[in-house]
Write an enzyme that holds these catalytic residues in place. Structure first.
Site, PDB file in Angstrom:
ATOM      1  N   ASP A  41       0.956  -1.036   0.424  1.00 20.11           N
ATOM      2  CA  ASP A  41       0.261   0.422  -0.240  1.00 20.11           C
ATOM      3  C   ASP A  41       0.655   0.995  -0.382  1.00 20.11           C
ATOM      4  O   ASP A  41       1.995   1.098   0.245  1.00 20.11           O
ATOM      5  CB  ASP A  41      -0.750   0.012   1.088  1.00 20.11           C
ATOM      6  CG  ASP A  41      -1.731  -1.121   1.700  1.00 20.11           C
ATOM      7  OD1 ASP A  41      -2.080  -1.778   0.180  1.00 20.11           O
ATOM      8  OD2 ASP A  41      -2.204  -1.435   2.781  1.00 20.11           O
TER       9      ASP A  41
HETATM   10  N1  URA Z   1      -1.179  -5.908   4.638  1.00 23.26           N
HETATM   11  C1  URA Z   1      -1.552  -4.733   3.845  1.00 23.26           C
HETATM   12  O1  URA Z   1      -2.686  -4.574   4.634  1.00 23.26           O
HETATM   13  N2  URA Z   1      -0.670  -4.095   3.383  1.00 23.26           N
HETATM   14  C2  URA Z   1      -0.002  -4.481   2.313  1.00 23.26           C
HETATM   15  O2  URA Z   1       0.425  -3.114   1.595  1.00 23.26           O
HETATM   16  C3  URA Z   1       0.989  -5.695   2.666  1.00 23.26           C
HETATM   17  C4  URA Z   1       0.030  -5.981   3.129  1.00 23.26           C
END
Ligand code: URA
Length: 235
Positions: free
Chosen positions: A102
């Site tokens: 993310d």
């Molecule tokens: N899980 C999440 O919530 N975000 C990420 O970036 C990776 C795994």
């Protein structure tokens, strides 16, 4: 492969641009002798503006992704490609991230132009462990680890239960969660499902590979030894 195509595929410019670079004498051998577009020379013997070429196709790298960068080529904000040499964005085959983090997640991100390798890493069969360090808004209650490890936990909108995940609690607001799959926003959704909220998230490890001392925003190429380390017992 013809030199113009080979160099254009590495992102140095269009074939027209690269043809012009040949005419301008910018492409030489290590001694500075000008090369011609129809010469047959080994990859390592090519210089552009006196510098060796970028790695050939089959390139894999690790990036320490900082918070605030998107794993995308198109996002109008900061993207991971902004942290790499500009040519890397224009390579063919293209360099893509192995899965995504993310925008607000930092940490270890692999990038490769090798489709078979990419599939091998993300394949559920590989069951490569991914370790996420989470900072939480609320204290952990103590019941999370058993639920996460159960293999029966369901997330909203999902039709199959989550694979067992290991939670290692460092203190009431900090824990490492090890996943062997990668569902959308999985870590954040798992903690949300138990009434908590992830304030900061950092991926520290994929398989046997960690960031070591690679600073945020920095990258390095991976070699065969790194890939062995990555797959570890799964090699
Ligand atoms: N899980 C999440 O919530 N975000 C990420 O970036 C990776 C795994």
């Amino acid at each position: 492969m013809k030199l113009v195509k080979l160099i254009a595929n590495l992102g140095y410019g269009s074939r027209k641009d690269v043809a012009a670079m040949f005419r301008e004498g910018r492409i030489t051998d290590p001694q500075g002798e000008v090369l011609y577009a129809d010469d047959k020379v080994p990859f390592d013997a090519i210089r552009v503006d006196e510098k060796p070429l970028d790695p050939p196709a089959g390139m894999t790298l690790m990036l320490h992704k900082p918070v605030g960068y998107t794993c995308s080529t198109k996002d109008p904000g900061r993207v991971i490609y902004d942290l790499l040499p500009p040519r890397f964005r224009a390579r063919s085959p293209s360099l893509s991230s192995v899965g995504r983090l993310d925008r607000d997640t930092s940490g270890l991100l692999l990038m490769t132009d090798d489709g078979a390798l990419l599939h091998r890493i993300v394949s559920p069969k590989a069951k490569l462990a991914k370790v996420y360090e989470a900072t939480l808004a609320q204290d952990l209650t103590g019941s999370e680890a058993a639920l996460f490890a159960s293999g029966t936990m369901m997330l909203e909108t999902e039709t199959t239960p989550l694979a067992p995940a290991a939670l290692e609690v460092h203190d009431p607001r900090h824990a490492a969660l090890t996943l062997t799959e990668g569902r959308y926003h999985q870590v954040r959704r798992m903690f949300a499902a138990v009434g908590n909220h992830v304030e900061a998230l950092h991926r520290s490890r994929i398989g046997g590979l960690g960031l070591a001392d690679l600073a945020a925003g920095k990258w390095r190429l991976l070699d065969a030894g790194d890939l062995e380390t990555l797959f570890g017992a799964n090699a």
